[in-house]
Every structure is written in structure tokens, then in C-alpha cells.
Design a protein around this motif. Structure first.
Motif, PDB file in Angstrom:
ATOM      1  N   TRP A  61       0.725  -1.032   0.122  1.00 40.33           N
ATOM      2  CA  TRP A  61       0.246   0.039   0.041  1.00 40.33           C
ATOM      3  C   TRP A  61       0.866   1.081   0.176  1.00 40.33           C
ATOM      4  O   TRP A  61       0.590   2.353  -0.724  1.00 40.33           O
ATOM      5  CB  TRP A  61      -1.089   0.064   1.227  1.00 40.33           C
ATOM      6  N   PRO A  62       2.020   1.369   0.833  1.00 38.44           N
ATOM      7  CA  PRO A  62       2.839   2.419   0.709  1.00 38.44           C
ATOM      8  C   PRO A  62       3.250   2.953  -0.775  1.00 38.44           C
ATOM      9  O   PRO A  62       3.213   4.103  -1.425  1.00 38.44           O
ATOM     10  CB  PRO A  62       4.147   2.484   1.659  1.00 38.44           C
ATOM     11  N   TYR A  63       3.663   1.798  -1.348  1.00 36.93           N
ATOM     12  CA  TYR A  63       3.893   1.987  -3.015  1.00 36.93           C
ATOM     13  C   TYR A  63       2.867   2.420  -3.751  1.00 36.93           C
ATOM     14  O   TYR A  63       3.114   3.251  -4.685  1.00 36.93           O
ATOM     15  CB  TYR A  63       4.661   0.667  -3.425  1.00 36.93           C
ATOM     16  N   LEU A  64       1.769   2.029  -3.453  1.00 39.76           N
ATOM     17  CA  LEU A  64       0.366   2.299  -4.338  1.00 39.76           C
ATOM     18  C   LEU A  64       0.369   3.958  -4.039  1.00 39.76           C
ATOM     19  O   LEU A  64       0.075   4.440  -4.965  1.00 39.76           O
ATOM     20  CB  LEU A  64      -0.736   1.532  -3.800  1.00 39.76           C
ATOM     21  N   ALA A  65       0.301   4.145  -2.678  1.00 40.27           N
ATOM     22  CA  ALA A  65       0.222   5.426  -2.406  1.00 40.27           C
ATOM     23  C   ALA A  65       1.377   6.650  -3.370  1.00 40.27           C
ATOM     24  O   ALA A  65       0.886   7.542  -3.757  1.00 40.27           O
ATOM     25  CB  ALA A  65       0.193   5.681  -0.826  1.00 40.27           C
ATOM     26  N   GLY A  66       2.388   6.217  -3.124  1.00 42.19           N
ATOM     27  CA  GLY A  66       3.510   6.766  -3.831  1.00 42.19           C
ATOM     28  C   GLY A  66       3.208   7.012  -5.422  1.00 42.19           C
ATOM     29  O   GLY A  66       3.545   7.875  -5.932  1.00 42.19           O
ATOM     30  N   SER A  67       2.908   5.919  -5.972  1.00 38.02           N
ATOM     31  CA  SER A  67       2.769   5.823  -7.205  1.00 38.02           C
ATOM     32  C   SER A  67       1.568   6.552  -7.736  1.00 38.02           C
ATOM     33  O   SER A  67       1.899   7.337  -8.879  1.00 38.02           O
ATOM     34  CB  SER A  67       2.496   4.319  -7.688  1.00 38.02           C
ATOM     35  N   ILE A  68       0.567   6.786  -7.120  1.00 40.52           N
ATOM     36  CA  ILE A  68      -0.640   7.677  -7.267  1.00 40.52           C
ATOM     37  C   ILE A  68      -0.167   9.108  -7.339  1.00 40.52           C
ATOM     38  O   ILE A  68      -0.314   9.680  -8.114  1.00 40.52           O
ATOM     39  CB  ILE A  68      -1.988   7.521  -6.391  1.00 40.52           C
ATOM     40  N   VAL A  69       0.775   9.701  -6.504  1.00 41.93           N
ATOM     41  CA  VAL A  69       1.065  10.774  -6.289  1.00 41.93           C
ATOM     42  C   VAL A  69       2.172  11.205  -7.529  1.00 41.93           C
ATOM     43  O   VAL A  69       1.933  12.176  -8.357  1.00 41.93           O
ATOM     44  CB  VAL A  69       1.922  11.193  -5.019  1.00 41.93           C
ATOM     45  N   GLY A  73       2.033  14.001 -11.611  1.00 43.15           N
ATOM     46  CA  GLY A  73       3.239  14.602 -12.479  1.00 43.15           C
ATOM     47  C   GLY A  73       3.311  14.086 -13.626  1.00 43.15           C
ATOM     48  O   GLY A  73       3.503  14.655 -14.462  1.00 43.15           O
ATOM     49  N   TYR A  74       2.929  12.700 -13.839  1.00 42.93           N
ATOM     50  CA  TYR A  74       3.161  11.899 -15.235  1.00 42.93           C
ATOM     51  C   TYR A  74       1.857  12.440 -16.169  1.00 42.93           C
ATOM     52  O   TYR A  74       2.248  13.063 -17.238  1.00 42.93           O
ATOM     53  CB  TYR A  74       2.923  10.483 -14.915  1.00 42.93           C
ATOM     54  N   TYR A  75       0.750  12.505 -15.648  1.00 45.81           N
ATOM     55  CA  TYR A  75      -0.359  13.166 -16.365  1.00 45.81           C
ATOM     56  C   TYR A  75      -0.254  14.567 -16.941  1.00 45.81           C
ATOM     57  O   TYR A  75      -0.294  15.073 -18.041  1.00 45.81           O
ATOM     58  CB  TYR A  75      -1.599  12.926 -16.026  1.00 45.81           C
ATOM     59  N   PHE A 147       9.116  19.077 -21.363  1.00 43.71           N
ATOM     60  CA  PHE A 147       7.937  18.216 -20.878  1.00 43.71           C
ATOM     61  C   PHE A 147       8.421  16.759 -20.944  1.00 43.71           C
ATOM     62  O   PHE A 147       8.093  15.900 -19.994  1.00 43.71           O
ATOM     63  CB  PHE A 147       6.593  18.550 -21.351  1.00 43.71           C
ATOM     64  N   ALA A 148       8.773  16.557 -22.113  1.00 49.85           N
ATOM     65  CA  ALA A 148       9.022  15.090 -22.389  1.00 49.85           C
ATOM     66  C   ALA A 148      10.259  14.676 -21.553  1.00 49.85           C
ATOM     67  O   ALA A 148      10.118  13.437 -21.023  1.00 49.85           O
ATOM     68  CB  ALA A 148       9.455  14.745 -24.039  1.00 49.85           C
ATOM     69  N   LEU A 149      11.407  15.218 -21.448  1.00 49.03           N
ATOM     70  CA  LEU A 149      12.360  14.686 -20.615  1.00 49.03           C
ATOM     71  C   LEU A 149      12.126  14.789 -19.201  1.00 49.03           C
ATOM     72  O   LEU A 149      12.651  13.757 -18.534  1.00 49.03           O
ATOM     73  CB  LEU A 149      13.630  15.730 -20.751  1.00 49.03           C
ATOM     74  N   SER A 150      11.236  15.687 -18.627  1.00 49.73           N
ATOM     75  CA  SER A 150      10.664  15.739 -17.085  1.00 49.73           C
ATOM     76  C   SER A 150       9.875  14.399 -16.992  1.00 49.73           C
ATOM     77  O   SER A 150      10.034  13.847 -16.114  1.00 49.73           O
ATOM     78  CB  SER A 150      10.047  16.801 -16.947  1.00 49.73           C
ATOM     79  N   ASN A 151       9.309  14.236 -18.087  1.00 51.23           N
ATOM     80  CA  ASN A 151       8.225  12.863 -18.027  1.00 51.23           C
ATOM     81  C   ASN A 151       9.055  11.471 -17.867  1.00 51.23           C
ATOM     82  O   ASN A 151       8.805  10.721 -17.280  1.00 51.23           O
ATOM     83  CB  ASN A 151       7.296  12.969 -18.799  1.00 51.23           C
ATOM     84  N   ALA A 152      10.277  11.553 -18.824  1.00 50.66           N
ATOM     85  CA  ALA A 152      11.138  10.242 -18.537  1.00 50.66           C
ATOM     86  C   ALA A 152      11.612  10.069 -17.135  1.00 50.66           C
ATOM     87  O   ALA A 152      11.572   8.890 -16.927  1.00 50.66           O
ATOM     88  CB  ALA A 152      12.322  10.546 -19.413  1.00 50.66           C
ATOM     89  N   TYR A 158       8.076   5.994 -11.349  1.00 48.15           N
ATOM     90  CA  TYR A 158       7.052   5.308 -10.912  1.00 48.15           C
ATOM     91  C   TYR A 158       7.167   3.866 -11.155  1.00 48.15           C
ATOM     92  O   TYR A 158       6.736   2.671 -10.836  1.00 48.15           O
ATOM     93  CB  TYR A 158       5.818   5.758 -11.485  1.00 48.15           C
ATOM     94  N   THR A 159       8.123   3.494 -12.475  1.00 46.06           N
ATOM     95  CA  THR A 159       8.420   2.240 -12.756  1.00 46.06           C
ATOM     96  C   THR A 159       9.027   1.364 -11.479  1.00 46.06           C
ATOM     97  O   THR A 159       8.694   0.158 -11.349  1.00 46.06           O
ATOM     98  CB  THR A 159       9.501   2.240 -14.099  1.00 46.06           C
ATOM     99  N   VAL A 160      10.104   2.056 -10.815  1.00 44.95           N
ATOM    100  CA  VAL A 160      10.881   1.573  -9.721  1.00 44.95           C
ATOM    101  C   VAL A 160       9.883   1.223  -8.807  1.00 44.95           C
ATOM    102  O   VAL A 160       9.777   0.181  -7.910  1.00 44.95           O
ATOM    103  CB  VAL A 160      11.966   2.389  -9.419  1.00 44.95           C
ATOM    104  N   VAL A 161       8.997   2.356  -8.188  1.00 44.42           N
ATOM    105  CA  VAL A 161       8.038   2.181  -7.045  1.00 44.42           C
ATOM    106  C   VAL A 161       7.131   1.279  -7.403  1.00 44.42           C
ATOM    107  O   VAL A 161       6.910   0.228  -6.615  1.00 44.42           O
ATOM    108  CB  VAL A 161       7.448   3.548  -6.940  1.00 44.42           C
TER     109      VAL A 161
END
Length: 281
Positions: A61-69, A73-75, A147-152, A158-161
């Protein structure tokens, strides 16, 4: 863990799904609103999956919460990139840089050590992906590139999380289903607040069929990736998943009337060589 043929083919199919829903967002008249509608629809698709599969272990669940946050930024970065640049420019930049960042951080966060052949595959895929996006057009679109490099960076984060989270959960379907139920609402509510209920409702009704297809593709794509991360190193899955740029290049050429240049052909060849190196590694 290693990349087996079933995992490889599944991730390639997930890459096709990922490129497809990104192309739908790029082709929409309102990128932010389309992204919000797609992922709110995805939350409703996730509800029956949660009811069927159940909740993941509390350890995840902590990883889920972190991923949602992180996904907020991703969107934001995703819609900004598509607003200011072509799919053929922004998508490769976002997806090509992230695997390198994941591979570099995986040894510290996930305890993964890649073989020289696997590193060659990661570098090959990333180089091919970046060559598809880097062009003189990039110099004319500094905001899209930013924007693209920031999103990278956000994608790598989020991939690691989520790689840690899905392994802690013990069940990829449980993790991804709950992630999708919760994930779309923070960004969706931000867009709803900015656009207003009346505008959002009219747009959502008009885009409902497309949103359903895109939401299912988004859920399926990431669900496959998270499942693969329980069976193969996260860094390799992250690199393999970015073959979605091949599909995005074809979609951009066929449907969005973007040019398929010799540079893109060379990038395609580099990605294919990288994929084979990932499989052999």
C-alpha cells in the motif's frame, strides 16, 4: 529471473496497447481533459477487477500511495508534451530515456545486476528510441522537449516504485486493479475543477467510446508490464516496454500523417537489435 519468450511477447503486446492509447490522447482536441476522462473511466473498469481479485497485501500500500502521487506529475507532463509537440517527437523522448534511468537505479533499489548483453540491449533500445525522437524539430519545440524529458524522469520513478510494490503485493492483478481504481481521480478532479462540470460532462459523453477503448488499453498495457516485473528484472521489462515507440511511429505515420524518415528506419533497426540482446541477456 530472465526474459522468456512468453514474457517478451506479452510485453510487446502491452507496448502496442500503450502506443495506441497515447495516440488517442495525442489526436484529441483537449489533451488534459482526454487524459482525465480516460483514467476516470479506467477507475470504473478496475472496480470489478478488485472485487474479483481482492486487495493486494498491506505491504504494497505505501508503494501504491507513492505511485498515485507520482502519476499526477506524469499526466501533467504527458499532456504538456503532447500539447506542444508531435507524437513522433515527444513519445520517443519520454520513453527512450526512462529505461536507462531505471537500469541505473535498479541495482540500488531492487538489487538487480544486469549482464553485459542485457546492458547492450537496454542501450540499444534506448538509443533507437531516442533516435526516433531527436531531430531538428526538437530544436523548434523546446517546451515539448522539456515536458518529455521531465516525464522520462517521472516514468523511471513510478516504474521503480511500482516494481517494488507489485513484488510486495504478491499478485500483479490485485496491485494494478487497485492502482487503476485510485490513480485517475486526483488528476481527473484537478481537470474537472479547472474546466468545470458542464464542459467536462459534454466532452466525456462525446468521447466515451474512445475513452473506454483507451482506458482498457492503458490498464492492459500496465497490467502486463507489472506482471512481467514479477517474472523478469524490472530494468529489462522497462526497456522492452519502450518498443511501444515502434508502434507509435507507425501509428503516427499511418493515422496522424507524420513522416517516416530514414532516421526513423535506423532507430527501428536499433530497437529490434536491442530487443534481441535483451532476450539473449
Amino acid at each position: 529471473m530472465a526474459i522468456t519468450w512468453p514474457v517478451l511477447l506479452a510485453v510487446l503486446f502491452g507496448a502496442l496497447l500503450h502506443a495506441s492509447w497515447n495516440a488517442l490522447v495525442k489526436s484529441s482536441p483537449d489533451k488534459a481533459l482526454d487524459t482525465a476522462v480516460i483514467h476516470i473511466v479506467g477507475s470504473f473498469i478496475g472496480i470489478p477487477l478488485v472485487l474479483i481479485a481482492g486487495l493486494p497485501k498491506p505491504e504494497s500500500w505505501p508503494y501504491l500511495a507513492g505511485s498515485i502521487v507520482i502519476h499526477i506529475g506524469y499526466y501533467v507532463a504527458l499532456t504538456g508534451a503532447y500539447k506542444h509537440g508531435e507524437l513522433g517527437l515527444t513519445y520517443p523522448l519520454m520513453r527512450g530515456t526512462a529505461p536507462l534511468l531505471v537500469a541505473l537505479s535498479a541495482s540500488f533499489t531492487l538489487g538487480e545486476t544486469l549482464s553485459p548483453m542485457a546492458w547492450a540491449g537496454v542501450l540499444g533500445v534506448s538509443a533507437g528510441v531516442l533516435s526516433l525522437g531527436l531531430s531538428r524539430h526538437a530544436l523548434d519545440s523546446p517546451r515539448a522537449v522539456a515536458f518529455a524529458l521531465s516525464n522520462a524522469v517521472i516514468i523511471a520513478l513510478y516504474t521503480v516504485v511500482d516494481g517494488l510494490g507489485v513484488r510486495a503485493s504478491g499478485n500483479a492483478l490485485q496491485y494494478v486493479a487497485l492502482l487503476f481504481v485510485l490513480d485517475g481521480w486526483p488528476f481527473g478532479l484537478i481537470v474537472l475543477w479547472r474546466r468545470g462540470w458542464a464542459t467536462t460532462w459534454v466532452y466525456a459523453r462525446a468521447r466515451a467510446p474512445v475513452a473506454c477503448v483507451a482506458a482498457a488499453a492503458s490498464l492492459g498495457s500496465y497490467g502486463i508490464a507489472l506482471w512481467a516485473m514479477t517474472r523478469a528484472p524490472v530494468a529489462l521489462v522497462a526497456a522492452l516496454r519502450e518498443t511501444s515507440v515502434l508502434f507509435a511511429a507507425l501509428i503516427g505515420t499511418w493515422f496522424l500523417k507524420e513522416a517516416f524518415t530514414p532516421r526513423r528506419a535506423i532507430g527501428t533497426a536499433a530497437i529490434v537489435a536491442g530487443v534481441m540482446a535483451l532476450r539473449l541477456g
